[in-house]
Design an enzyme around this catalytic site. Structure first.
Site, PDB file in Angstrom:
ATOM      1  N   CYS A 166      39.515  39.326  39.451  1.00 51.66           N
ATOM      2  CA  CYS A 166      38.730  40.492  39.037  1.00 51.66           C
ATOM      3  C   CYS A 166      38.448  41.465  40.176  1.00 51.66           C
ATOM      4  O   CYS A 166      37.850  42.518  39.955  1.00 51.66           O
ATOM      5  CB  CYS A 166      37.425  40.028  38.399  1.00 51.66           C
ATOM      6  SG  CYS A 166      37.707  38.875  37.034  1.00 51.66           S
ATOM      7  N   HIS A 306      28.988  44.070  40.179  1.00 45.78           N
ATOM      8  CA  HIS A 306      29.966  43.289  39.420  1.00 45.78           C
ATOM      9  C   HIS A 306      29.350  42.917  38.070  1.00 45.78           C
ATOM     10  O   HIS A 306      29.999  43.049  37.038  1.00 45.78           O
ATOM     11  CB  HIS A 306      30.366  42.058  40.219  1.00 45.78           C
ATOM     12  CG  HIS A 306      31.497  41.291  39.623  1.00 45.78           C
ATOM     13  ND1 HIS A 306      32.738  41.844  39.395  1.00 45.78           N
ATOM     14  CD2 HIS A 306      31.591  39.996  39.216  1.00 45.78           C
ATOM     15  CE1 HIS A 306      33.546  40.938  38.873  1.00 45.78           C
ATOM     16  NE2 HIS A 306      32.876  39.809  38.751  1.00 45.78           N
ATOM     17  N   GLU A 317      24.436  37.852  42.719  1.00 50.44           N
ATOM     18  CA  GLU A 317      24.667  39.210  43.206  1.00 50.44           C
ATOM     19  C   GLU A 317      23.360  39.906  43.543  1.00 50.44           C
ATOM     20  O   GLU A 317      23.273  40.650  44.525  1.00 50.44           O
ATOM     21  CB  GLU A 317      25.456  40.022  42.180  1.00 50.44           C
ATOM     22  CG  GLU A 317      25.874  41.389  42.699  1.00 50.44           C
ATOM     23  CD  GLU A 317      26.832  42.121  41.788  1.00 50.44           C
ATOM     24  OE1 GLU A 317      27.381  43.159  42.214  1.00 50.44           O
ATOM     25  OE2 GLU A 317      27.054  41.662  40.640  1.00 50.44           O
ATOM     26  N   LYS A 338      29.682  47.191  32.953  1.00 50.21           N
ATOM     27  CA  LYS A 338      30.315  46.197  32.085  1.00 50.21           C
ATOM     28  C   LYS A 338      29.487  45.949  30.820  1.00 50.21           C
ATOM     29  O   LYS A 338      30.009  45.397  29.849  1.00 50.21           O
ATOM     30  CB  LYS A 338      30.517  44.881  32.831  1.00 50.21           C
ATOM     31  CG  LYS A 338      31.596  44.929  33.911  1.00 50.21           C
ATOM     32  CD  LYS A 338      31.792  43.558  34.538  1.00 50.21           C
ATOM     33  CE  LYS A 338      32.876  43.569  35.601  1.00 50.21           C
ATOM     34  NZ  LYS A 338      32.441  44.249  36.846  1.00 50.21           N
ATOM     35  N   HIS A 343      34.322  43.298  30.530  1.00 51.16           N
ATOM     36  CA  HIS A 343      34.915  42.968  31.825  1.00 51.16           C
ATOM     37  C   HIS A 343      36.428  43.149  31.748  1.00 51.16           C
ATOM     38  O   HIS A 343      37.118  42.387  31.066  1.00 51.16           O
ATOM     39  CB  HIS A 343      34.555  41.527  32.179  1.00 51.16           C
ATOM     40  CG  HIS A 343      34.892  41.151  33.584  1.00 51.16           C
ATOM     41  ND1 HIS A 343      35.521  42.008  34.462  1.00 51.16           N
ATOM     42  CD2 HIS A 343      34.690  39.994  34.278  1.00 51.16           C
ATOM     43  CE1 HIS A 343      35.679  41.398  35.619  1.00 51.16           C
ATOM     44  NE2 HIS A 343      35.191  40.174  35.541  1.00 51.16           N
ATOM     45  N   PHE A 404      37.557  35.230  40.547  1.00 52.13           N
ATOM     46  CA  PHE A 404      37.779  33.789  40.603  1.00 52.13           C
ATOM     47  C   PHE A 404      38.577  33.457  41.859  1.00 52.13           C
ATOM     48  O   PHE A 404      39.541  34.153  42.203  1.00 52.13           O
ATOM     49  CB  PHE A 404      38.549  33.300  39.382  1.00 52.13           C
ATOM     50  CG  PHE A 404      37.742  33.234  38.109  1.00 52.13           C
ATOM     51  CD1 PHE A 404      36.381  33.426  38.103  1.00 52.13           C
ATOM     52  CD2 PHE A 404      38.366  32.954  36.902  1.00 52.13           C
ATOM     53  CE1 PHE A 404      35.639  33.361  36.935  1.00 52.13           C
ATOM     54  CE2 PHE A 404      37.641  32.879  35.712  1.00 52.13           C
ATOM     55  CZ  PHE A 404      36.274  33.082  35.730  1.00 52.13           C
TER      56      PHE A 404
END
Length: 418
Positions: A166, A306, A317, A338, A343, A404
């Site tokens: 991502c 994010h 975060e 998002k 996403h 990831f």
């Protein structure tokens, strides 16, 4: 070495809430949700039956039908946003660019998953004879979008694709920025695309328990920083940017949206999918970005996080932001777009970079929608721009993307000053 300044001169977007940069931005500022029940396939047997799909898109409106059949949808999306960005930058004319000084660096986390699924299904449902399309491999591989874009515009400079889950398209933007400021190119098309709303992706993310299961209310399922968040909503689409050295842009009288300030890269070195619980990698990426841009924490007005709407990720975060910005965190506008787009995996960074650029140019911070219940683990003094856009001067915006594998990228965009 004296680095060159790098500016943004063209923007393209194809998202679940708009098929152009203007439509995307208008719906983003208005707080429109792009989530709805899946139309790509019958989702009745899946735990999650909704996603943020691109809507009302016909590839034939942009590409020759025969050519389009030889491309995966993720490449369709890439070609469309690259075209919008190039036209926006007014670089499509003959002789506008030295082709040996122009390149393409693209990002995609998964690439041609639709093609992989289609060809595998055709083989399995047949008699075992390997009747595989000769275009199967080039349609599937993640680097092919950058190749197609370069062929369309005859860009013969640096050309490759970044794959970091991502974080992929933020990595691509960072690499394009680096090549330009080091003087290795004059113009770069960069960004990212993803087209993964299909059975394999939905099933895989469901098995990981990564997706929201809020089938009773898809439009509010993406709930970053809400107490009842239960996973992310899968999205698809693309965004593209034209970056140029300042001297090249000024020499041709280009419209400049903003300047790329800098970026930071880090790894969590912690877990294949879970973030570091204290946001260590995320905080490092933000610190590195500030140092790279030679900016103070007080220079940042907006952080596009994010913020995927996962229980662990949003907390980590937030800890990272407070660690980096200290008391200045309370002066920031923070938002997760998002909540509206879902996403977009490897395309997320590019789509969110556009949100940052437009926030700078329009003086509006897009909201984090779908907030209903405060999370007691989050500092109530932080401004997450819940539910409604806010007007404010944005001189500099920082955009986070984490992937990831523990990949972290933070990018800084700032107002252009001659």
């Amino acid at each position: 070495m004296q680095f060159k300044r790098v500016v943004v001169t063209g923007i393209g977007a194809l998202t679940p809430i708009g098929n152009s940069k203007e439509e995307y931005w208008n719906n983003l500022a208005a707080g429109v949700s792009g989530a709805d029940f899946i139309t790509r396939f019958d989702p009745d047997k899946f735990k999650t039956r909704f996603a943020c799909e691109v809507k009302d898109f016909k590839v034939e409106d942009f590409l020759d039908r025969r050519e389009a059949r030889r491309m995966d949808p993720y490449t369709h999306y890439a070609m469309v946003v690259a075209q919008e960005a190039m036209e926006d930058a007014k670089l499509t004319g003959e002789g506008a660019v030295d082709p040996d000084r122009a390149g393409v660096i693209w990002g995609s986390g998964i690439g041609g998953l639709h093609t992989l699924l289609t060809e595998t299904r055709t083989f399995i449902e047949g008699d075992g004879t390997p009747r595989i399309s000769p275009f199967f491999i080039p349609m599937m591989i993640s680097d092919i979008a950058s190749g197609y874009i370069s062929m369309k515009y005859n860009f013969r400079g640096p050309n490759f694709t970044t794959v970091s889950a991502c974080a992929s398209s933020n990595n691509a933007i960072m690499d394009a920025f680096t090549y330009l400021r080091m003087g290795k190119a004059d113009v770069m098309i960069t960004g990212g695309s993803e087209a993964c709303v299909n059975e394999l992706a939905m099933g895989g993310f469901n098995s990981m328990k990564a997706l929201s299961g809020r089938n009773d209310d898809p439009k509010t399922a993406s709930r970053p920083f809400d107490n009842d968040r239960d996973g992310f909503v899968l999205g698809e689409g693309a965004a593209g940017l034209v970056l140029e050295t300042l001297e090249h842009a000024q020499a041709r009288g280009a419209h400049i949206y903003c300047e790329v300030g800098g970026g930071g890269l880090s790894a969590d070195a912690h877990h294949i999918t879970a973030p570091h619980p204290d946001g260590l990698g995320a905080s490092n990426a933000m610190r590195y970005a500030l140092a790279d841009a030679e900016m103070d924490i007080s220079d940042i007005d907006y952080v596009n996080v994010h913020g995927t709407s996962t229980p662990l990720g949003d907390i980590a975060e937030t800890k990272a932001i407070q660690s980096v910005f200290g008391d200045h965190a309370y002066n920031l506008n923070i938002s997760s777009t998002k909540s509206m787009t879902g996403h977009l995996l490897g395309a997320a960074g590019a789509v969110e970079a556009v949100a940052c650029i437009m926030a700078i140019t329009k003086g509006i911070v897009p909201p984090t929608i779908n907030h209903f219940t405060d999370d007691e683990q989050l500092d109530p003094k932080l401004n997450f721009t819940f539910n409604k856009a806010e007007k404010r001067e944005v001189n500099a915006a920082l955009s986070n993307t984490f992937g990831f594998g523990g990949h972290n990228v933070s990018l800084i965009m700032k107002k252009f000053q001659a």
